[in-house]
Write a protein that holds these residues in place. Sequence first.
Motif: not given
Length: 259
Positions: A221-230
């Motif tokens: 979560r520091d080095y990538a964008l992760v999770g649902d679109a929101e």
Amino acid sequence: MLSAAARARETGIDAVALKPMECDVRVASALPFDTVVIDYEGREHLPETDILADLAAACDLRLTTPVRASGFDPLGDDSLAATLPDAAGRVLVAGHGAYLDGDEQAKRIAPRLGAAVETHPDAWVGTEGIERVALATGAGQFELLSRSTDRDLGALRAAGYAGQIALYAPVVLADDEDAILDAVGDYTARRGPVRRALPDDAATDGSASGRAREVLSAAVRDYALVGDAETVGERVAELKAAGADTVVGYPARGPEAFR
């Protein structure tokens, strides 16, 4: 249920990065982004000139070009650079050692970046490890998402930097932790602070467990964008509030995730 393209638009990501080793870059025409960045993965994987010309005519195309690599060296052999479409912009980088031979790695970076910016004043310049040199060129900055990005962007803007800042990050539009780690766990594990925190010989994908999984789950979560679109959209909004102008997303599970 939203389509993959609709979810990609919902994230607020401005541009897509494609790797020619992984996909036919012509897929860019089917993705919901006006700006496309094609990563450099060695001369043998450079897309053909006519393909690049077609993309440059259809979108805002930028090519990652390593200034130390033969064929792209503005102070030496620039024969490959000369074949690139005039309409294609540049992301000027030092070049990853995996794609450079010993002689190329020994070349001085700063004068080559300076010379390349003179030819391409609208280029983005950067990547990990050459931030000061990149800033000294006066060109738009190209940053990799890290745990210090918000602070770094805020400091640049507070110091009066008014130029363009583009931010690159892998993207995983998924909630499942195994899927996230399968996609970006290894990438995250190569970052210095994460590598030092991981147990020796630990798995870095969805099979990671114990201490390794704890470290990776926090670090992705520091080095990538992760999770649902929101969730990703909220993080992108934070990064833009901190000072990023353009967020460039690399679809870590393939471009179909954005299509």
